[in-house]
Scaffold this active site. Structure first.
Site, PDB file in Angstrom:
ATOM      1  N   CYS A  17      18.197 -15.096  -1.006  1.00 29.67           N
ATOM      2  CA  CYS A  17      17.450 -14.259  -1.954  1.00 29.67           C
ATOM      3  C   CYS A  17      16.485 -15.150  -2.716  1.00 29.67           C
ATOM      4  O   CYS A  17      16.322 -15.022  -3.925  1.00 29.67           O
ATOM      5  CB  CYS A  17      18.390 -13.508  -2.882  1.00 29.67           C
ATOM      6  SG  CYS A  17      19.509 -14.544  -3.819  1.00 29.67           S
ATOM      7  N   GLY A  63      31.224  -9.653  -1.061  1.00 32.73           N
ATOM      8  CA  GLY A  63      31.773  -8.894   0.050  1.00 32.73           C
ATOM      9  C   GLY A  63      31.053  -7.638   0.460  1.00 32.73           C
ATOM     10  O   GLY A  63      31.519  -6.934   1.359  1.00 32.73           O
ATOM     11  N   SER A  64      29.907  -7.322  -0.117  1.00 33.41           N
ATOM     12  CA  SER A  64      29.227  -6.083   0.278  1.00 33.41           C
ATOM     13  C   SER A  64      28.711  -6.152   1.710  1.00 33.41           C
ATOM     14  O   SER A  64      28.794  -5.175   2.462  1.00 33.41           O
ATOM     15  CB  SER A  64      28.076  -5.776  -0.683  1.00 33.41           C
ATOM     16  OG  SER A  64      27.195  -6.869  -0.764  1.00 33.41           O
ATOM     17  N   LYS A  65      28.189  -7.315   2.120  1.00 32.38           N
ATOM     18  CA  LYS A  65      27.754  -7.469   3.514  1.00 32.38           C
ATOM     19  C   LYS A  65      28.952  -7.489   4.452  1.00 32.38           C
ATOM     20  O   LYS A  65      28.894  -6.953   5.569  1.00 32.38           O
ATOM     21  CB  LYS A  65      26.935  -8.745   3.675  1.00 32.38           C
ATOM     22  CG  LYS A  65      25.619  -8.771   2.908  1.00 32.38           C
ATOM     23  CD  LYS A  65      24.842 -10.030   3.242  1.00 32.38           C
ATOM     24  CE  LYS A  65      23.594 -10.167   2.394  1.00 32.38           C
ATOM     25  NZ  LYS A  65      23.913 -10.434   0.976  1.00 32.38           N
ATOM     26  N   CYS A 119      29.508 -17.336   4.126  1.00 30.50           N
ATOM     27  CA  CYS A 119      29.509 -17.395   2.652  1.00 30.50           C
ATOM     28  C   CYS A 119      29.607 -15.958   2.163  1.00 30.50           C
ATOM     29  O   CYS A 119      28.608 -15.354   1.787  1.00 30.50           O
ATOM     30  CB  CYS A 119      28.261 -18.081   2.125  1.00 30.50           C
ATOM     31  SG  CYS A 119      27.916 -19.701   2.856  1.00 30.50           S
ATOM     32  N   ALA A 120      30.806 -15.388   2.164  1.00 24.23           N
ATOM     33  CA  ALA A 120      30.959 -13.936   2.159  1.00 24.23           C
ATOM     34  C   ALA A 120      31.033 -13.282   0.786  1.00 24.23           C
ATOM     35  O   ALA A 120      30.624 -12.130   0.643  1.00 24.23           O
ATOM     36  CB  ALA A 120      32.208 -13.557   2.961  1.00 24.23           C
ATOM     37  N   ALA A 121      31.589 -13.948  -0.229  1.00 27.61           N
ATOM     38  CA  ALA A 121      31.804 -13.288  -1.523  1.00 27.61           C
ATOM     39  C   ALA A 121      30.467 -12.860  -2.125  1.00 27.61           C
ATOM     40  O   ALA A 121      29.461 -13.552  -1.941  1.00 27.61           O
ATOM     41  CB  ALA A 121      32.541 -14.226  -2.470  1.00 27.61           C
ATOM     42  N   ASP A 162      24.576 -16.266   5.086  1.00 31.13           N
ATOM     43  CA  ASP A 162      23.932 -15.841   3.846  1.00 31.13           C
ATOM     44  C   ASP A 162      24.211 -16.920   2.802  1.00 31.13           C
ATOM     45  O   ASP A 162      25.183 -16.864   2.072  1.00 31.13           O
ATOM     46  CB  ASP A 162      24.508 -14.487   3.424  1.00 31.13           C
ATOM     47  CG  ASP A 162      23.775 -13.879   2.259  1.00 31.13           C
ATOM     48  OD1 ASP A 162      22.543 -13.810   2.300  1.00 31.13           O
ATOM     49  OD2 ASP A 162      24.440 -13.483   1.287  1.00 31.13           O
ATOM     50  N   ASP A 215      34.785 -17.961   2.126  1.00 30.81           N
ATOM     51  CA  ASP A 215      34.137 -18.417   0.898  1.00 30.81           C
ATOM     52  C   ASP A 215      34.898 -19.629   0.390  1.00 30.81           C
ATOM     53  O   ASP A 215      36.133 -19.655   0.424  1.00 30.81           O
ATOM     54  CB  ASP A 215      34.108 -17.325  -0.165  1.00 30.81           C
ATOM     55  CG  ASP A 215      33.066 -17.620  -1.234  1.00 30.81           C
ATOM     56  OD1 ASP A 215      31.924 -17.172  -1.069  1.00 30.81           O
ATOM     57  OD2 ASP A 215      33.394 -18.308  -2.218  1.00 30.81           O
TER      58      ASP A 215
END
Length: 758
Positions: free
Chosen positions: A336, A201-203, A197-199, A283, A228
């Protein structure tokens, strides 16, 4: 829907789920469904709403005090007080930037000083401070509010510098706790990594940097597959990660819980081999109450029942991620959120599902200096129906409520191995080190586990396993032979009850998906409102969802207006083809390209729908695409641009080099490559072009470059002695009587600033 013409739409989805209203005094309003004619919430613009939000919630207090997420009521007061303060700005310097040392020097220069402010007063200004726990002290925290930046000329200059370097991929704005999951994965250059679940994209950017970390001059052999579900968010992901210029990136749009099982190309004469990832980042979407310092609208929207639907979404994603992981590989599960139903309950259910094939890894010794708390081993589940009821275990739940409350929401038995291992999870609270709230669990797969049960069916607690297809998209129907065997064993004698059971299971699955989507809709409302001023909002890292465009009248919004790409069908979005021999020969002869360990012509591709650019994919990315790209993967982007078509009639080759791909290309180029001094590069940066007369007696003197025809080239500037990273390579152009650079205005300005840095 209530709407003011010309203003952004505010999505009122109160009829979908029950929500808590918090009035101006902070007391919780009665739980109820709002009618269409309800006027209890007058329209205000986003700024007025932010100012009016009371940063408190009685439901939030009561829920987490009851769950004992911290050691005492006094500590909970400290936690809540921190949640009511603004979140510091945090960012990190790219570990693979050519100018890392120069950027770090500038960061320390801005860290502590006195100056005369614009209002005439003298102030001691605190600039960015390094995060001691981040490796290499490459991450910084900045507490000065934005409105104070205007008063400080030095900090205002620093802010502009930060924005420019962020655009160029040398600095990344990222919440401090969001930096932790990629660090725990210990990614190596040969690893194949999945970010489910990438967007935004900082990780993903951190994962790519880890692939390139060992040798910045050599492209990695591994790959990062960043996925994503929403296509628009996937293109945002492409934009964010393009700054790293990595050939090892593939961006896909799949449902995370149904991400397909892939194969690996073994060569033309051998069958493809089953493929599993070395590392997986899971994530997941979450309620996001760990981001209350940034997303203040969540104070209005927070409801403990939001975790029910999200739990049903998160567990299938985690289970699929563990199935996609190879034995010995590592997976990070993170949210989070503070709610144990979204955190420890999901991890415990996954551990039970894999029955010894997966274990939690102890993280207490990782990231020295970072303060965290162990995971919870016990919690209760609250049922807010007609009245509030707390359940300690699933046996206490009435039969009529078990369609909503599932056994996987409850903690493991006290003293069990799974229950005790939950202490190895990592809980991060804002008051500990002035961060956001976060949850992290590091899992290792110890052995392969058979894929015998649908993750969604497992969450629903359906009777009997449901076999899955290899792609995992839908359960496989029983064959006639299997049905006959069941009938012989007495399992299929009565078709009526069996059909009724299947129908009930289908209804439960549909209800679970609807509940998860309803919860997502509430979060979409919050994210849309916050997206006006925030760069990222919550899906374990808080990313904005796309909002529907404003329309005239009172047209009722549909779900696809908010989630436009939810039900996209098809396979490959970006069809790629290998470069044909004639095109390769033209490029090869013009630039003098040679095959080596860092450059392989078989990894060059073009898009089938446009041949304007030539892409380069890492070894693992190319093998994955060859085996899966045309059938299983909805591919949005892959690799990095290495050549672009040129309209110049003066160049023999019709393709020029791209700045993005020079880091790869420089290892193979033998023609049209020129070394220039720092002073000569600054001369090129100061003006649009320089004539041959301007560069007499330099490296670009016409006499020294007469063998080089007109067209694209690469200019190399050697870094200062002692700089640990690669030389600076810039795309250039030799025209009729002049030299110029083929980079953007922002890149020129940044390069000039860093080259002039003492």
């Amino acid at each position: 829907q209530r709407r003011v013409m010309g203003e952004p739409a505010i999505f009122n989805m109160e009829q979908v789920v029950k929500k808590a209203r918090v009035n101006e005094s902070g007391s919780a309003a009665k739980w109820s469904r709002s009618s269409k004619k309800s006027q209890d919430r007058p329209y205000r613009d986003d700024r007025d709403q932010k100012q009016a939000v009371v940063k408190d919630s009685m439901a939030f207090r009561q829920y987490y005090l009851h769950q004992n997420i911290v050691s005492s009521p006094e500590e909970f007061d400290a936690l809540l007080a921190t949640f009511q303060t603004p979140l510091p700005t945090t960012f990190r310097v790219s570990d693979i930037s050519s100018f890392k040392s120069q950027i770090l020097r500038r960061m320390h220069r801005y860290s502590n000083f006195e100056e005369v402010l614009t209002d005439g007063s003298v102030s001691h200004v605190t600039g960015p401070a390094p995060l001691a726990w981040y490796p290499g002290q490459l991450a910084f925290s900045f507490t000065t509010p934005r409105h104070e930046l205007r008063k400080s000329p030095v900090l205002n200059e620093f802010h502009k510098f930060l924005v420019r370097e962020t655009e160029l991929g040398r600095v990344f704005r990222q919440e401090a706790v969001s930096m932790i999951p990629p660090l725990l994965l210990d990614v190596q250059p040969h690893h194949c990594v999945l970010d489910m679940c990438a967007a935004p994209g900082s990780k993903t950017a951190q994962l790519l940097e880890a692939l390139h970390a060992n040798d910045a001059n050599a492209p990695p052999t591994g790959v990062v597959v960043a996925n994503d579900l929403d296509t628009k968010r996937a293109y945002l992901l492409v934009h964010q990660t393009r700054r790293i210029k990595s050939p090892a990136l593939m961006v896909t749009t799949q449902r995370a819980e149904h991400f397909p099982f892939l194969s690996f190309s073994s060569g033309s004469s051998q069958p493809d081999q089953p493929f599993r990832f070395d590392r997986v980042l899971c994530d997941v979407p979450c309620s996001g109450d760990g981001t209350l310092r940034k997303c203040v609208e969540l104070w209005r929207q927070w409801h403990p029942n939001m975790a029910w639907g999200l739990h049903r979404l998160q567990l299938p994603i985690l289970i699929r991620g563990l199935h996609l992981l190879k034995p010995g590989g590592l997976l990070v599960y993170s949210t989070c959120a503070l709610n144990p139903l979204e955190n420890e309950a999901v991890v415990a259910a996954a551990l039970n599902h894999f029955a010894g094939s997966v274990e939690l890894v102890e993280t207490a010794d990782m990231l020295p200096g970072f303060i965290r708390r162990p995971g919870m081993t016990s919690w209760q589940v609250q049922d807010l129906g007609k009245e509030s009821v707390w359940y300690t275990n699933f046996d206490e739940v009435p039969l009529k409520r078990r369609k909503k409350l599932k056994s996987t929401c409850f903690p493991p038995a006290a003293g069990s191995a799974v229950g005790e291992s939950l202490r190895r999870c990592m809980r991060i609270y804002p008051h500990l080190q002035n961060t956001g709230g976060f949850f992290v669990a590091l899992l290792r797969k110890t052995s392969e586990a058979p894929i015998t049960e649908s993750p969604l069916s497992q969450v629903l607690g359906s009777s009997g396993p449901s076999k899955m297809s290899v792609d995992g998209d839908v359960p496989v129907a029983q064959t006639g032979r299997q049905q006959e065997q069941h009938e012989e064993e007495g399992e299929g004698e009565e078709q009526g009850p069996q059909e009724e059971q299947q129908l009930q299971q289908a209804e439960e699955e549909e209800e679970a998906e609807e509940e998860a989507e309803d919860t997502e809709t509430i979060l979409a409302e919050v994210r849309f409102k916050m997206a006006q001023d925030e760069e990222d909002v919550p899906t374990a890292e808080a990313e904005p969802l796309q909002a529907a465009p404003a329309t005239e009248g009172k047209k009722r919004l549909k779900r696809e207006d908010i989630f436009p790409e939810k039900k996209v069908k098809g396979t490959a979005v970006v069809p790629l083809l290998q470069v044909n021999p004639s095109l390769w020969e033209s490029i090869h002869s013009f630039y003098g390209l040679s095959s080596n360990a860092n450059f392989n012509p078989s990894q060059l591709f073009i898009r089938a729908d446009q041949i304007k650019k030539v892409l380069y994919l890492s070894q693992s990315a190319a093998r994955l695409f060859e085996a899966n790209g045309r059938h299983k993967l909805r591919l949005v982007s892959a690799g990095t641009d290495i050549f672009a078509k040129s309209n110049s009639r003066d160049m023999q080759c019709k393709y020029r080099v791209c700045q993005e791909g020079l880091a790869v290309l420089i290892t193979a180029m033998t023609n049209r490559l020129f070394a220039v001094s720092r002073e000569e590069m600054l001369q090129l940066l100061d003006q649009p072009f320089v004539t041959f007369a301007d560069v007499q007696n330099t490296s670009l003197d016409e006499g020294k470059t007469s063998d080089c025809g007109l067209g694209s080239c690469a200019l190399v500037v050697a870094n200062r002695p002692g700089d640990p990273w690669k030389d600076t390579v810039v795309a250039g152009w030799k025209g009729k009587g002049r030299w110029s650079l083929m980079i953007s205005k922002e890149e020129k300005e940044s390069l000039r600033t860093l080259l002039e840095d003492p």
